[in-house]
Structure formats: structure tokens, C-alpha cells
Design a protein around this motif. Structure first.
Motif, short mmCIF file in Angstrom:
data_model
loop_
_atom_site.label_atom_id
_atom_site.label_comp_id
_atom_site.label_asym_id
_atom_site.label_seq_id
_atom_site.Cartn_x
_atom_site.Cartn_y
_atom_site.Cartn_z
N GLY A 1 39.62 4.07 32.45
CA GLY A 1 38.26 3.97 31.98
C GLY A 1 37.52 2.91 32.77
N VAL A 2 36.23 3.15 32.96
CA VAL A 2 35.36 2.16 33.63
C VAL A 2 34.19 1.90 32.70
CG1 VAL A 2 33.88 1.67 35.61
CG2 VAL A 2 36.00 2.94 35.94
N ALA A 3 33.96 0.64 32.38
CA ALA A 3 32.89 0.26 31.46
C ALA A 3 32.26 -1.05 31.91
CB ALA A 3 33.44 0.11 30.05
N ILE A 4 31.12 -1.32 31.32
CA ILE A 4 30.48 -2.62 31.53
C ILE A 4 30.58 -3.41 30.23
CG2 ILE A 4 28.91 -1.76 33.31
CD1 ILE A 4 26.68 -1.80 31.16
N ALA A 5 30.53 -4.71 30.35
CA ALA A 5 30.43 -5.58 29.18
C ALA A 5 28.96 -5.72 28.83
CB ALA A 5 31.05 -6.94 29.47
N LYS A 6 28.68 -6.12 27.62
CA LYS A 6 27.29 -6.36 27.24
C LYS A 6 26.67 -7.35 28.20
CE LYS A 6 25.95 -5.79 22.61
NZ LYS A 6 25.80 -6.36 21.25
N THR A 7 25.46 -7.07 28.66
CA THR A 7 24.82 -7.92 29.66
C THR A 7 23.96 -9.00 29.01
OG1 THR A 7 23.02 -6.35 29.85
CG2 THR A 7 24.81 -6.14 31.43
N PRO A 8 23.92 -10.18 29.62
CA PRO A 8 23.08 -11.25 29.08
C PRO A 8 21.61 -11.02 29.41
CG PRO A 8 24.07 -11.96 31.12
CD PRO A 8 24.62 -10.58 30.83
N ILE A 9 20.76 -11.71 28.73
CA ILE A 9 19.33 -11.68 29.02
C ILE A 9 19.09 -12.59 30.22
CG2 ILE A 9 17.05 -12.31 28.14
CD1 ILE A 9 18.15 -11.68 25.32
N GLY A 103 40.94 6.24 24.30
CA GLY A 103 41.82 7.26 24.85
C GLY A 103 42.12 7.08 26.32
N ILE A 104 42.37 5.84 26.74
CA ILE A 104 42.64 5.54 28.15
C ILE A 104 43.84 4.60 28.25
CG2 ILE A 104 40.27 5.89 28.96
CD1 ILE A 104 39.84 2.88 28.73
N ASP A 105 44.44 4.55 29.44
CA ASP A 105 45.59 3.67 29.68
C ASP A 105 45.20 2.35 30.32
OD1 ASP A 105 47.50 5.53 28.71
OD2 ASP A 105 47.35 6.62 30.60
N LYS A 106 44.18 2.41 31.18
CA LYS A 106 43.72 1.21 31.90
C LYS A 106 42.21 1.15 31.80
CE LYS A 106 47.64 1.18 35.00
NZ LYS A 106 48.13 1.02 36.36
N LEU A 107 41.70 -0.07 31.83
CA LEU A 107 40.26 -0.27 31.70
C LEU A 107 39.76 -1.21 32.79
CD1 LEU A 107 37.60 0.06 30.06
CD2 LEU A 107 38.35 -1.93 28.72
N VAL A 108 38.73 -0.78 33.49
CA VAL A 108 38.02 -1.64 34.43
C VAL A 108 36.75 -2.09 33.72
CG1 VAL A 108 36.83 -1.82 36.65
CG2 VAL A 108 38.94 -0.47 36.47
N VAL A 109 36.63 -3.39 33.50
CA VAL A 109 35.45 -3.96 32.83
C VAL A 109 34.64 -4.71 33.87
CG1 VAL A 109 34.60 -5.48 31.03
CG2 VAL A 109 36.71 -4.21 30.67
N LEU A 110 33.39 -4.31 34.03
CA LEU A 110 32.48 -4.97 34.96
C LEU A 110 31.47 -5.77 34.15
CD1 LEU A 110 31.98 -1.82 37.17
CD2 LEU A 110 33.39 -3.80 37.71
N SER A 111 31.27 -7.02 34.53
CA SER A 111 30.41 -7.91 33.75
C SER A 111 29.34 -8.55 34.61
CB SER A 111 31.24 -9.03 33.11
OG SER A 111 32.25 -8.52 32.29
N LEU A 112 28.14 -8.54 34.10
CA LEU A 112 27.06 -9.34 34.68
C LEU A 112 27.01 -10.60 33.84
CD1 LEU A 112 24.63 -9.70 36.56
CD2 LEU A 112 23.26 -8.43 34.90
N ASN A 113 27.53 -11.68 34.37
CA ASN A 113 27.68 -12.92 33.61
C ASN A 113 26.44 -13.80 33.62
OD1 ASN A 113 30.45 -12.22 33.16
ND2 ASN A 113 30.83 -12.84 35.27
N GLN A 114 25.68 -13.70 34.69
CA GLN A 114 24.52 -14.58 34.85
C GLN A 114 23.51 -13.87 35.74
OE1 GLN A 114 25.48 -18.24 36.96
NE2 GLN A 114 24.28 -19.43 35.52
N LEU A 115 22.24 -13.90 35.34
CA LEU A 115 21.17 -13.35 36.16
C LEU A 115 19.90 -14.11 35.86
CD1 LEU A 115 20.36 -11.03 38.16
CD2 LEU A 115 19.52 -9.80 36.13
N GLY A 116 19.20 -14.49 36.90
CA GLY A 116 17.93 -15.21 36.71
C GLY A 116 17.66 -16.16 37.85
N THR A 117 17.21 -17.35 37.48
CA THR A 117 16.92 -18.37 38.49
C THR A 117 17.73 -19.62 38.19
OG1 THR A 117 15.06 -19.25 37.20
CG2 THR A 117 14.56 -17.55 38.86
N ILE A 118 17.91 -20.43 39.21
CA ILE A 118 18.57 -21.72 39.04
C ILE A 118 17.76 -22.76 39.81
CG2 ILE A 118 20.15 -21.39 41.00
CD1 ILE A 118 22.27 -22.83 39.12
N ARG A 119 17.65 -23.94 39.18
CA ARG A 119 16.85 -25.00 39.79
C ARG A 119 17.48 -26.34 39.45
NH1 ARG A 119 10.30 -25.68 38.88
NH2 ARG A 119 9.89 -26.60 40.93
N SER A 120 17.47 -27.25 40.41
CA SER A 120 18.03 -28.58 40.21
C SER A 120 16.95 -29.54 39.72
CB SER A 120 18.61 -29.12 41.51
OG SER A 120 19.68 -28.32 41.94
#
Length: 195
Positions: A1-9, A103-120
Motif C-alpha cells: 500500500g502507498v499512502a500519505i500521512a495527514k498534512t500540516p497547514i 488488506g496489505i502486507d507493507k505500507l509506504v507512508v509519505l509525509s509532508l512534515n513542514q511547508l511554508g517559510t522560515i526566517r531567522s
């Protein structure tokens, strides 16, 4: 199975030395930009899951593309048993219950962990213009043992190079940096899987 994890805002991430008052001030100064980030399209992680599914099918695997995102917050923490091999790696979460459910034997989970901007920042003083940031990861999990068979993460930071970044309401240059960071991280994760 191939799925995504819930994505962050999508969000505006801050780094550097900041106290509580500094955080309050910098957040108040960036409300329009943060409101714009929340509206960014994040469904493009689905495209990565479709690409990975096609790649695995072309390699001869029977693949089930799971359309509903996996809610990882609903999974319990994994406790490695005493009989687990010493050289085996396991995810922090226990995915084994998904074997019967999906109903699967193996799972590929793809995650978007962070999206946006970064500033120091130093206190409430910005040290640079915001950059686009994206962090994606993938795990292949054997659902019988919860053992990791593949695990990789990619983070990309893309400086805004297209001119003035602080142009409301659409922030076109900054938005382009965010999507460029995402496209690069997604491509690098896919290439790592395909090696």
C-alpha cells in the motif's frame, strides 16, 4: 500500500533567539503573510504518492494506492519486544493494525512534515528575508513486524531570489520559493526511493 500521512497547514517558521514577547511581536507583524501561507495548496503530496505507486507497479509489485490520508495521531507508540533483532529499525508508531484494516502486507507512508517559510530572528528583529521551506519523508513498513524497510527524509530551503518578497496579498515571489522548496524535496525523496 502507498499512502500519505495527514498534512500540516503551511506556516511561517521562526528560528533564532526569541523570548515570549519577541514571538508575540513577530507574529503580529506577519499576520497577512501567515494568512496567505495557510491558503497555499498542499495537495501536491498526493502526486508524489501516485508517482511512487506507479514506480512500484513498474517494478512488479502489486500496489494498492490508499486514497485517505493515514491519521498518524490515532496510532499508538511502538514498543519493541525483547525478541526484536538488534540490527532492526522500527518506526516510533505501531502500524501493524493497518494490515487487516487496509488488506496489505507493507505500507509506504509519505509525509509532508513542514511547508511554508522560515526566517531567522534575534529577539524581534528579523535577520533576513523569509525563505521557502519544505520537509518530506517516506517510510516503508512491514506490517507483520512493524519493521522499517526504507526510511528517508529530505528538507529543502529555497531563498527568495525573484525580487521583492513582501508584496501582499499574493506574495508571488515568496510563494514561488515555497513551491520550489516543495518540488525539490519531493523530487529528491522520489529519486532516493528509485535508487
Amino acid at each position: 500500500g502507498v499512502a500519505i500521512a495527514k498534512t500540516p497547514i503551511p506556516a511561517a517558521y521562526k528560528q533564532g533567539s526569541q523570548g515570549l514577547l519577541d514571538v508575540a511581536i513577530t507574529s503580529a507583524m506577519a499576520t497577512d503573510r501567515e494568512a496567505h501561507l495557510v491558503k497555499l495548496e498542499v495537495l501536491r503530496i498526493d502526486k508524489l504518492a501516485d508517482e511512487v505507486s506507479m514506480y512500484l507497479r513498474n517494478k512488479g509489485f502489486l500496489v494498492k494506492r490508499i486514497k485517505s490520508p493515514i491519521d498518524t495521531s490515532a496510532l499508538k507508540a511502538f514498543e519493541k519486544g525483547e525478541n526484536a533483532p538488534a540490527n532492526a529499525y522500527f518506526p516510533k508508531l505501531d502500524y501493524r493494525l493497518l494490515k487487516a484494516e487496509l488488506g496489505i502486507d507493507k505500507l509506504v507512508v509519505l509525509s509532508l512534515n513542514q511547508l511554508g517559510t522560515i526566517r531567522s530572528y534575534y529577539g524581534f528583529v528579523p535577520l533576513n528575508a523569509p525563505s521557502g521551506i519544505s520537509s518530506v519523508s517516506g517510510q516503508a513498513i512491514n506490517l507483520s513486524s512493524n519493521r522499517l524497510e526504507w526510511n528517508h527524509a529530505v528538507t529543502q530551503v529555497v531563498p527568495n531570489t525573484e525580487g521583492e518578497w513582501d508584496v501582499p496579498p499574493d506574495y508571488p515571489s515568496l510563494t514561488k520559493a515555497v513551491y520550489t522548496a516543495y518540488d525539490r524535496s519531493r523530487t529528491m525523496l522520489y529519486q532516493q526511493l528509485a535508487q
